[in-house]
Design an enzyme around this catalytic site. Structure first.
Site, short mmCIF file in Angstrom:
data_model
loop_
_atom_site.label_atom_id
_atom_site.label_comp_id
_atom_site.label_asym_id
_atom_site.label_seq_id
_atom_site.Cartn_x
_atom_site.Cartn_y
_atom_site.Cartn_z
N CYS A 122 7.87 39.25 55.32
CA CYS A 122 9.02 39.31 56.22
C CYS A 122 8.57 38.74 57.56
O CYS A 122 7.75 39.34 58.25
CB CYS A 122 9.52 40.75 56.38
SG CYS A 122 10.92 40.88 57.53
N HIS A 137 12.16 31.25 48.09
CA HIS A 137 13.42 30.82 48.69
C HIS A 137 13.97 29.59 47.99
O HIS A 137 13.20 28.72 47.56
CB HIS A 137 13.22 30.46 50.17
CG HIS A 137 12.96 31.64 51.05
ND1 HIS A 137 13.94 32.24 51.80
CD2 HIS A 137 11.81 32.33 51.30
CE1 HIS A 137 13.41 33.24 52.49
NE2 HIS A 137 12.12 33.32 52.20
N GLU A 166 19.43 37.62 51.83
CA GLU A 166 18.09 38.10 51.53
C GLU A 166 18.08 38.89 50.23
O GLU A 166 18.90 39.77 50.01
CB GLU A 166 17.56 38.98 52.66
CG GLU A 166 17.09 38.22 53.88
CD GLU A 166 16.17 39.05 54.75
OE1 GLU A 166 15.21 39.64 54.20
OE2 GLU A 166 16.42 39.12 55.95
N CYS A 176 16.38 35.87 59.40
CA CYS A 176 15.36 35.94 58.35
C CYS A 176 14.26 34.96 58.72
O CYS A 176 14.45 33.74 58.65
CB CYS A 176 15.96 35.61 56.99
SG CYS A 176 14.74 35.60 55.65
N GLY A 232 13.09 32.87 55.81
CA GLY A 232 14.14 31.91 55.49
C GLY A 232 14.12 30.72 56.43
O GLY A 232 14.30 29.57 56.02
#
Length: 274
Positions: A73, A155, A204, A213, A216
């Site tokens: 994260c 991702h 997410e 994010c 991301g």
């Protein structure tokens, strides 16, 4: 027993951070989900638990609101960097995660985190079968030909004319749970808004739509760079604000942005059974 916590956020992506280095706490999926609940718990996008590490300054465990533990994260990494910056004379903190060891540096402009090297192999994402990850020959309705990249977590990135027009609340969970992604997937829809500027929205994995994010933003920037849509340093603007992402000459992803404490508190372990 009362457990102290710190509520933090990075661009509105919020966390409950528990420092369990001195006093361990048992965290199960049930307890993580209960603490993350915004009606009956403390409420957060992710629960962060800090533990001792044999290989770094701290081990960071990350739990989504559904109770699942995940690898990385980016916004939480910056929050932990802020929290622990004073513990290192050089301002740098080595953070062990399931996605690899990252390094956070505090400076006048916020926190920069070296997020590690991006991975592009179909089996490194992972995907269910082999395919090109730069332009995947798959699609879901109008979302087609995404790029896939693992930046500590997996991702897919769709470049679209207007990311704000995509019904991500509906399509996000469909793509996240598609059998093509055996560990599920984070879903990014991005629009180029300048030579080195991207606007981004993210669904997410295990959390849903969020204001920001960090991973991301990293994945989207790397996908744009691989497709030669941008240079090697870009500003990615999420609903919560901007992050600067650089892919340096050492193949490291460097993410820079803010993180801050909202408040501190404590909860009774007995109220949230493990």
């Amino acid at each position: 027993m009362h457990v102290p916590f710190r509520k933090m956020h990075g661009l509105g992506n919020d966390f409950v951070v528990i420092d369990a280095r001195a006093r361990p706490i048992a965290i199960s999926a049930r307890r993580a989900a209960a603490l993350a609940d915004r009606l009956t718990g403390v409420g957060c996008d992710q629960l962060i638990v800090l533990e001792p590490s044999d290989n770094a300054d701290v081990r960071m465990r990350i739990f989504n609101p559904d109770g699942g533990e995940v690898e990385a994260c980016g916004n939480a990494s910056r929050a932990v960097g802020v929290l622990l910056a004073n513990e290192r004379a050089d301002g740098g903190t080595r953070i062990e995660t399931l996605g690899g060891t990252i390094v956070a540096h505090a400076h006048a402009h916020g926190i920069s985190v070296a997020m590690g090297h991006p991975r592009f192999g179909w089996d490194e994402i992972p995907l269910a079968y082999a395919m090109d990850t730069l332009r995947m020959p798959v699609g879901w309705e109008d979302l087609e030909s995404p790029a896939a990249v693992n930046v500590g977590n997996p991702h897919v990135v769709f470049f679209v004319p207007d990311c704000g027009a995509v019904d991500l609340a509906r399509l996000g969970p469909i793509i996240e749970t598609d059998p093509l992604f055996p560990r599920k997937i984070n879903v990014n829809v991005a629009t180029l808004t300048g030579p080195d500027a991207i606007t981004l929205r993210v669904w997410e994995r295990g959390a849903g739509l969020t204001r920001a994010c960090g991973t991301g933003a990293c994945a989207t920037a790397i996908a744009a760079m691989r497709r030669r849509l941008t240079g090697r340093k870009v500003v990615v603007t999420l609903p919560g604000g901007p992050l600067t992402i650089e892919w340096d000459d050492a193949d490291q992803i460097i993410m820079t942005g803010p993180a801050t404490t909202s408040f501190t508190g404590a909860f009774d372990e007995a109220d949230y059974p493990a």
